[in-house]
Structure formats: C-alpha cells, structure tokens
Write a protein that holds these residues in place. Structure first.
Motif, mmCIF file in Angstrom:
data_model
loop_
_atom_site.group_PDB
_atom_site.id
_atom_site.type_symbol
_atom_site.label_atom_id
_atom_site.label_comp_id
_atom_site.label_asym_id
_atom_site.label_seq_id
_atom_site.Cartn_x
_atom_site.Cartn_y
_atom_site.Cartn_z
ATOM 1 N N LEU A 181 0.839 -1.188 0.000
ATOM 2 C CA LEU A 181 0.000 0.000 0.000
ATOM 3 C C LEU A 181 0.879 1.245 0.000
ATOM 4 O O LEU A 181 1.872 1.311 0.722
ATOM 5 C CB LEU A 181 -0.904 0.010 1.238
ATOM 6 C CG LEU A 181 -1.850 -1.173 1.397
ATOM 7 C CD1 LEU A 181 -2.471 -1.172 2.783
ATOM 8 C CD2 LEU A 181 -2.932 -1.140 0.324
ATOM 9 N N TYR B 229 3.403 -2.066 3.267
ATOM 10 C CA TYR B 229 3.285 -0.618 3.077
ATOM 11 C C TYR B 229 4.604 -0.111 2.501
ATOM 12 O O TYR B 229 5.681 -0.592 2.855
ATOM 13 C CB TYR B 229 3.043 0.112 4.396
ATOM 14 C CG TYR B 229 1.793 -0.274 5.146
ATOM 15 C CD1 TYR B 229 0.653 0.529 5.101
ATOM 16 C CD2 TYR B 229 1.760 -1.418 5.941
ATOM 17 C CE1 TYR B 229 -0.488 0.203 5.806
ATOM 18 C CE2 TYR B 229 0.623 -1.764 6.656
ATOM 19 C CZ TYR B 229 -0.495 -0.950 6.588
ATOM 20 O OH TYR B 229 -1.622 -1.281 7.292
ATOM 21 N N GLU C 45 -2.321 6.111 -0.661
ATOM 22 C CA GLU C 45 -3.606 5.419 -0.491
ATOM 23 C C GLU C 45 -4.066 5.379 0.963
ATOM 24 O O GLU C 45 -5.268 5.319 1.238
ATOM 25 C CB GLU C 45 -3.475 3.975 -0.991
ATOM 26 C CG GLU C 45 -3.167 3.856 -2.466
ATOM 27 C CD GLU C 45 -2.862 2.428 -2.860
ATOM 28 O OE1 GLU C 45 -3.660 1.836 -3.609
ATOM 29 O OE2 GLU C 45 -1.817 1.898 -2.400
ATOM 30 N N ASP D 97 -7.010 -4.075 2.103
ATOM 31 C CA ASP D 97 -6.964 -4.883 0.884
ATOM 32 C C ASP D 97 -8.321 -5.537 0.622
ATOM 33 O O ASP D 97 -8.808 -5.559 -0.515
ATOM 34 C CB ASP D 97 -5.878 -5.941 1.021
ATOM 35 C CG ASP D 97 -5.749 -6.808 -0.214
ATOM 36 O OD1 ASP D 97 -5.380 -6.284 -1.271
ATOM 37 O OD2 ASP D 97 -6.025 -8.026 -0.105
#
Length: 390
Positions: free
Chosen positions: A12, A39, A86, A345
């Motif tokens: 992410l 991440y 995000e 997710d």
C-alpha cells in the motif's frame, strides 16, 4: 507462525502526518508498517517545523517533493499524482485527529490513527458514517494487542478454560511524570493541556490501551456501571489527571479494577493484566511478553511460553519469532499494521465476508475507547460516583 510471506497483492502506498524527529511514536509506526512489505512510505507531513520535517523525511528515504508542509498540502499534492498515497497514518496531538481524519476520508484515503481517536463519541460516529459512505477503513493503533499471548488469552476465554469470568484487574503505570512540568518537553505539555489533549491525560493516553486489550480478551463482557476517581498530583495539570482508578461492574456480575498513573515514581513503565474465572486465571505483562501465567485452581501453577505447540492456534498464527526467541513491541505493532493492511486490501477488493470475521482495531474499537473515557470523566466530575455506563 507468520514468516513474512506476502498476504496482500501489493504494498500500500502509505504516508504519515506527524511522527517526525521529535515525536514519540513515529518510529513505532514505521517499524510496524514496513516490517512485512505491506506498506511503502511515499510521502509525509512530518513536523510543524517545515524545514525540519522535510529534512527528516529525506533522511528516511522520502522524495523531497513529497515531504509536505502540512496535511492539506499532502492531500492536494498526492491527489495530483497517478501514484498518489492510499493510506495515511496520523501521529499528531489528539486535538488534530478529527480534522485530519475527516479530510483524508473525504479525499478517498484510508486512515490509521493514534488513540484516543477523537474527543467525543459523536465525532467518532460521524467519522464512522463518513468512512462507510466512502468505502474506507479507519484503523487505530492499539499497538500492544498484537502480542501473540494476548490472542492466547482470548482463545482460552472463548474455549471456557477459565470458566465464568469473575475478576478483571489491570494496570498501566510509570513514573516519568512524577516531577513538575517546569522543563517538560512539548510531548508532555500538549498531553496535559485540555485544548490539545482533550478531557483526559493518563486515562486517554495509556488507560485506553488497557480497556481495548480487555475488550479483545473478553469481547462478551459489557460494562454496566463504572466509578472513576482521578487526581492531578501535579496541580498545573488539573483539570486533567496524572493518576486514576476505575472500578467497573460487568453485565455477567464480574468486577473490574483499572489503575493508570504517570506519577508512580521509580516505575519504568509496566502493564499488567489478570483475568480470573471460576476455574482458572491468566496473567500477562508487557514486561515479560513471552510468558503467560496460567493458574488452575487445585493444580500447580504454569508458565506458558509464546510460540510453543501447546498454545491455541490463534496465538501461533500471529507468532513471528518462534518459541526460542523473544517477541517484542515492534512485532506487536507489525501485527497491528498487517491486520489493518489486510482490512484495507479486503475493502478494496469488496471482500465483505473477510471483513466480517477479520479482527483488528477498527473505528468501532476507537469509538468504544472514547465512550469509556466519556463515562470516566462523567463519573469523576460527579465526585467519583457510580454511574450507569452509557
């Protein structure tokens, strides 16, 4: 046992607001988020001091043009990019959580926020409704509940190994604020100011960790009545408290006691949890996170160790180091961030079935922490009276 294999499709794109060089928790966030490759830190507004924040961001590997002056610039700058952020972690003083979270959600960004989440339950409910409309996740960094033996205690309670729960006894104390605030750093000063900290000091700062962990272990127990006695031993901190005791009556007849203090002189910081049932008790402390005391009435006392095959599957599934090696706070934070990443997710893929059973500190957990704080303040302000939990 978790071994670092990929659990989501791709990392992410992640940013931070706060958590810079002078912050107390920023490194814990980065340690947790970047452990498993779930991440990738791409941007940040790390500091109120713009130059210091930019220098810090560059030093931890963020491109200079993605080190922003503030959260508004971050949101605007990232929205203009095809590879924009995000999910944003908020590691700022309490008073700013609500406005930053709201702005991020309105911009279509998932949020991971420090606790206590906001000042009021009404704010929490407003943000939950906004997140639901936007189809976004809000996670809360209750960073101690990722320890494997916390999941072990919860599984033992669920399977009835303790019997009916009768007593809940918890404490989180330290002595780092035992002196006055004459030369206190900014990290202490904002925590003892109602305008920046909200209606509590140690109850919100450390007490909510205790309360949420008890919810993880005892999800079926609900508070019916509560009494809170709080005091500022350092007068300049009033009306906020640096010491508090909370008594709780639960809906099954159990009794609870919670003690938080930052003036426990000489204490280096310790959490202790004891859950007592009709058959047995368990006790765990973050000072010895690898060990769980399991005391069955009429039998020799036992010490259970993390990572061992005799533990419940829920504990073994989140273990990282194995029984031979020590699990620490960084591992716990890594689990928290991983669980939130899995929720993000799943939300992105529209997997609502997964989200219904997935356990992580979500906005409801943050809301319940704020609800508990509101009740504590209401009791204390009524002269430490017993009140019905609302």
């Amino acid at each position: 046992m978790y071994n670092g294999e990929r659990l989501i499709e791709r990392p992410l794109r992640w940013g931070m607001v706060g958590g810079g060089r002078t912050g107390q928790v920023g490194y814990k966030h980065r340690t947790g988020a970047q452990r498993d490759g779930t991440y990738k830190l791409v941007c940040g507004a790390f500091d109120l001091d713009i130059n210091r924040g930019r220098e810090f961001g560059i030093n931890i590997g963020v491109d200079s043009d993605r080190c922003y002056d503030d959260y508004k610039a971050l949101i605007a700058g990232e929205a203009a990019r095809d590879d924009g952020v995000e999910v944003v972690s908020i590691a700022t003083p309490n008073f700013s959580h609500y406005e930053i979270t709201k702005a991020c959600l309105e911009a279509g960004l998932h949020v991971i926020c420090e606790k206590p989440l906001f000042f009021t339950v009404a704010e929490c409910e407003e943000i939950e409704a906004l997140a639901n409309r936007q189809g976004l996740i809000v996670g809360v960094t209750y960073g101690f509940t990722g320890h494997p033996l916390v999941r072990q205690m919860a599984a033992m309670v669920e399977r009835g190994l303790l019997g009916d729960i009768r007593i809940v006894d918890m404490q989180y104390t330290h002595g780092f604020n035992a002196g006055d605030d004459t030369n206190a750093p900014d990290a202490v000063r904002w925590r003892t100011n109602p305008k920046t900290a909200g209606p509590t000091f140690v109850l919100g700062d450390i007490g909510t960790h205790l309360y949420y962990l008890s919810e993880v272990v005892l999800p079926h127990l609900k508070i019916e009545k509560l009494l809170c006695d709080r005091k500022a031993f350092i007068p300049s901190r009033a009306p906020l408290e640096d010491h508090a005791t909370v008594l709780m009556h639960y809906d099954n007849g159990a009794r609870g006691r919670l003690w938080v203090s930052s003036v426990n002189a000489g204490n280096m910081g310790s959490q202790r949890y004891r859950f007592v049932g009709s058959k047995a008790s368990v006790e765990w402390s973050d000072s010895h996170p690898d060990q769980l005391s399991y005391d069955v009435q009429g039998e020799p006392n036992r010490i259970l160790h993390h990572g061992m095959p005799y533990l419940e599957p829920e504990s073994l599934a989140v273990d990282r180091m194995g029984g031979l090696h020590t699990e620490g706070l960084g591992d716990s934070w890594a689990n928290i961030y991983l669980w939130i990443a899995q929720a993000i997710d799943a939300k992105r893929r529209g997997d609502e079935a997964f989200l219904k059973t997935h356990r992580y500190p979500d906005i409801k957990a943050g809301t319940e922490g704020v609800r508990w704080l509101e009740n504590c303040v209401r009791s204390a302000d009524a002269g430490s009276a017993w009140i019905d939990f609302q």
